[in-house]
Enzyme design. Structure first.
Site, PDB file in Angstrom:
ATOM      1  CG  ASP A   1     -14.276  42.988   8.422  1.00  0.00           C
ATOM      2  OD1 ASP A   1     -13.168  42.594   8.859  1.00  0.00           O
ATOM      3  OD2 ASP A   1     -14.949  43.873   8.983  1.00  0.00           O
TER       4      ASP A   1
ATOM      5  CE  LYS B   1     -11.377  46.279  16.635  1.00  0.00           C
ATOM      6  NZ  LYS B   1     -12.460  45.884  15.741  1.00  0.00           N
TER       7      LYS B   1
ATOM      8  CE1 TYR C   1     -16.717  46.051  15.640  1.00  0.00           C
ATOM      9  CE2 TYR C   1     -17.212  47.856  14.149  1.00  0.00           C
ATOM     10  CZ  TYR C   1     -16.716  47.397  15.349  1.00  0.00           C
ATOM     11  OH  TYR C   1     -16.212  48.285  16.253  1.00  0.00           O
TER      12      TYR C   1
ATOM     13  NE  ARG D   1      -7.461  65.719   2.893  1.00  0.00           N
ATOM     14  CZ  ARG D   1      -7.408  66.103   1.613  1.00  0.00           C
ATOM     15  NH1 ARG D   1      -7.520  65.224   0.640  1.00  0.00           N
ATOM     16  NH2 ARG D   1      -7.239  67.376   1.316  1.00  0.00           N
TER      17      ARG D   1
END
Ligand SMILES: *Cc1c(COP(=O)(O)O)cnc(C)c1O
Length: 392
Positions: A180, A205, A108, A55
């Protein structure tokens, strides 16, 4: 029971050695890393080098981050578990109660939700304004405005943000500008070199490109900023899986080629749709009839990208007819896949808006967004234009 070999099945055996090395990036799923002794571990924590616990960082994330850094002209970018975790880690790492954030009003969907519902719960004030007009963004500023968040190409109306005006505004007021860059990709726009402070991607994406990995990326100009964002990423547990990073790195190998092909396909498809019966209008930045054509030409070096939208003359019935007539084109609310995907905002991303609110931004029941893929252009054009023509 006695064993032939005096060892345990749970002891990991060493990795076989070879003079030759693998050509492909190895996948390292290990959650923990063993150190030789406490001194070595102490030293590792002290200078944050190497790996201790996945992590906190792992090689597959590092390899992927370095590649996206190269594309974005960034240094020290980090990978997160999704595009939304990239945005969340940025907010959580850099904002505190009492700060104010201004966002574009067509961000978004989930980012909009974060801004309007979740940040206020943490005592962070937010406003939305029209990013195609830097003066509208300026009017939304307050004395405590610390950050501005924009996307260069709006979803799904394909409007182009006034990036030059917004950058000047943020620089003159000392406001952190977060871009973004998911729709534009570093092939069309590089936020950091244009003057933004932070760049974010949904790697899910176009960058990964195959709809099989969910990931995000953030890089900042200021090393202190990215350290804060990374701390939020690790502490809030927004970190990525090695396998997804490995898949995305593989996807990135073909990013340039995929982008070129998808963009060329999008240009051809936009042209074909514009003269197809049943199609009322086509929105593609590279077309002279696009409302922000001149801005797109300047800002995006004359590139149109792979995203376009179009509106049918008919309503919901025509929309149903179109998706049924083009079963090979996935009707799925995503983008950036190798295959073309179609989305229908009125029934998905924008279903929460009233019809009047949708009308105000030009999203009718006949409105579709297309993420153009890399298939043979003749095939794609034939299929989609026939389906559109079948709606009249
Ligand atoms: C998809 C998307 C996101 C969210 O990314 P996930 O990887 O799905 O969490 C954020 N911004 C934009 C512009 C997107 O298209």
């Amino acid at each position: 029971m006695t064993r032939k070999h005096p060892s345990s099945l749970v002891r990991r055996t060493g990795w076989p050695t070879s003079v030759s090395s693998p050509v492909v990036t190895p996948l390292q799923p290990s959650v923990v890393y063993a150190s030789p002794d406490p001194d070595a571990l102490d030293a590792q924590y002290a200078d944050a080098s190497g790996y201790t616990y996945a992590r906190e960082g792992h090689p597959n994330a590092e390899v992927l981050a370095a590649k996206i850094d190269m594309l974005e002209g960034a240094e020290g970018g980090i990978i997160t578990g999704s595009g939304m975790s990239a945005i969340s880690a940025t907010f959580l790492g850099l904002l505190k109660a009492g700060d104010h954030v201004v966002g574009g009003d067509q961000l978004y969907g989930r980012t909009l939700r974060l801004m309007t519902q979740d940040l206020p719960k943490l005592g962070i004030e937010t406003s939305l304004a029209d990013p195609t007009d830097a003066r509208a963004m300026e009017s939304a500023l307050r004395p405590n405005t610390r950050m501005m968040v924009v996307e260069v190409i709006s979803n799904p109306t394909i409007r182009i943000a006034d990036m030059k005006g917004i950058i000047d505004l943020c620089q003159s007021r000392g406001i952190l500008l977060v871009v973004d860059n998911t729709f534009t990709t570093p092939r069309m726009y590089q936020p950091l070199s244009e003057g933004a402070d932070i760049v974010i991607h949904s790697v899910t994406k176009l960058l990964a490109g195959h709809s099989d990995a969910t990931l995000g990326y953030v890089a900042a100009k200021d090393p202190v900023c990215i350290a804060e964002i990374n701390a939020a990423n690790v502490t809030w547990g927004l970190t990525p899986s090695p396998f997804d990073c490995w898949l995305a790195e593989r996807g990135l190998h073909s990013f340039d080629l995929r982008f070129e092909r998808a963009q060329a396909n999008a240009g051809k498809l936009a042209e074909a749709l514009a003269t197809t019966p049943g199609v009322k209008r086509v929105l593609y930045p590279d077309r002279p009839d696009h409302p922000d054509h001149n801005r797109a030409a300047n800002l995006l070096a004359g590139q149109g990208g792979n995203m376009l939208s179009f509106e049918l003359e008919g309503g919901r019935e025509a929309a149903n007819a179109l998706t049924r007539a083009a079963p090979e084109i996935a009707f799925a609310p995503t983008l950036g896949d190798v295959g073309t995907t179609l989305s229908h905002p009125a029934s998905s991303s924008h279903r929460g808006l009233t019809p009047e609110a949708r009308d105000a931004i030009g999203i009718s029941e006949g409105f579709f967004r297309v993420s153009v893929g890399i298939e043979e252009p003749e095939l794609l054009i034939d299929e989609l234009c026939k389906a559109a023509a079948a709606t009249v």
